[in-house]
Design a protein around this motif. Sequence first.
Motif, PDB file in Angstrom:
ATOM      1  N   GLY A   1      57.600  83.591  91.940  1.00 42.08           N
ATOM      2  CA  GLY A   1      58.327  82.318  91.904  1.00 42.08           C
ATOM      3  C   GLY A   1      58.339  81.632  93.259  1.00 42.08           C
TER       4      GLY A   1
ATOM      5  N   VAL B   1      61.570  76.038  88.763  1.00 42.34           N
ATOM      6  CA  VAL B   1      61.019  77.397  88.838  1.00 42.34           C
ATOM      7  C   VAL B   1      62.176  78.383  88.889  1.00 42.34           C
ATOM      8  CG1 VAL B   1      59.592  79.008  90.179  1.00 42.34           C
ATOM      9  CG2 VAL B   1      58.963  76.578  90.092  1.00 42.34           C
TER      10      VAL B   1
ATOM     11  N   VAL C   1      56.312  83.340  82.196  1.00 44.18           N
ATOM     12  CA  VAL C   1      55.672  84.475  82.874  1.00 44.18           C
ATOM     13  C   VAL C   1      56.046  85.744  82.103  1.00 44.18           C
ATOM     14  CG1 VAL C   1      55.423  85.739  85.031  1.00 44.18           C
ATOM     15  CG2 VAL C   1      55.743  83.246  85.082  1.00 44.18           C
TER      16      VAL C   1
ATOM     17  N   VAL D   1      59.099  76.400  84.622  1.00 44.86           N
ATOM     18  CA  VAL D   1      58.522  77.739  84.778  1.00 44.86           C
ATOM     19  C   VAL D   1      59.606  78.797  84.580  1.00 44.86           C
ATOM     20  CG1 VAL D   1      57.189  79.301  86.242  1.00 44.86           C
ATOM     21  CG2 VAL D   1      56.888  76.825  86.485  1.00 44.86           C
TER      22      VAL D   1
ATOM     23  N   ASN E   1      60.184  82.136  85.089  1.00 43.99           N
ATOM     24  CA  ASN E   1      59.570  83.230  85.842  1.00 43.99           C
ATOM     25  C   ASN E   1      60.562  84.359  86.157  1.00 43.99           C
ATOM     26  OD1 ASN E   1      57.709  84.493  88.020  1.00 43.99           O
ATOM     27  ND2 ASN E   1      59.533  83.849  89.181  1.00 43.99           N
TER      28      ASN E   1
END
Length: 235
Positions: A13, A5, A129, A79, A81
């Motif tokens: 996050g 992340v 994101v 991810v 983010n």
Amino acid sequence: MNALVTGASSGIGRALSIEFCREGGKVLGVGRSVERLEEIKNAYNNCFDYLVLDLSDVRSVRSVVAEVARRFEVLDVLVNNAGYGLYRNLLDLSIDEIVSMTLVNFVTPLALVNELLPLMRRGSTVVNVITAGVHVLMTKLPLYGATKIALHYASEALRRELRAKGIHLLSVYPGVVRTSFHSRAGLSDVRGGVSPEEVAKKIIKSVKSRKKRVYIPGYLEVARVFLGPHLLALY
Ligand SMILES: NC(=O)c1ccc[n+]([C@@H]2O[C@H](COP(=O)([O-])OP(=O)(O)OC[C@H]3O[C@@H](n4cnc5c(N)ncnc54)[C@H](OP(=O)(O)O)[C@@H]3O)[C@@H](O)[C@H]2O)c1
């Protein structure tokens, strides 16, 4: 579930890292704020660890890849983010500011997908994101909007490329979320919005159900249906 992340130190996050931990996953978080990352590690010692890196430096991508390979046999969820905006006109930005934001919001996410792909297997997921703001002209955050539109466009193309490898891509389009994003951008008058915890829960649910796109709150999807790529000025 092993997850990387970016931007794990605060806001979405942070909430997402904690939610992955609650789901029994292992999380490697990336950010610059050691204190905030250490705080999460103290609370979730068995499942959360972190790397302190500035993602506006492209060399950080190599460090992330080396660390993910060292810790995880397989990466289940990547991810992307980390991101930020600046409440400034395009004409008032320095070259360094333009380059840095483009690197963090657009270049690094793509580079991480390319470089981490060998560690991902069929059934893995990339989460980008973005922002529901891609469907309007965010005149207060013009460079931010441009970098996020680039990520939105790339995500649509990348989803098709990844499909052949059995890897899924989820694009996340939040509206206003109650995080430090707005104050950091220099916007002081932003009110309302959803909590980062709500966004984190929706992301995990969407990863599990293999959704392609999620708008948070859901009604914002009307912007995609009615505005699409036509950029009406928001202010
Ligand atoms: N909040 C909203 O209303 C909203 C709406 C739509 C989309 N989004 C998107 O959601 C994502 C998360 O933002 P947030 O709302 O959670 O804001 P936030 O609380 O300010 O969190 C941003 C995160 O990105 C990290 N980050 C920023 N620049 C970095 C850099 N150069 N190197 C490494 N990490 C960096 C920060 O880490 P450090 O502080 O440790 O550097 C922090 O963990 C962003 O991509 C944002 O564009 C937010």
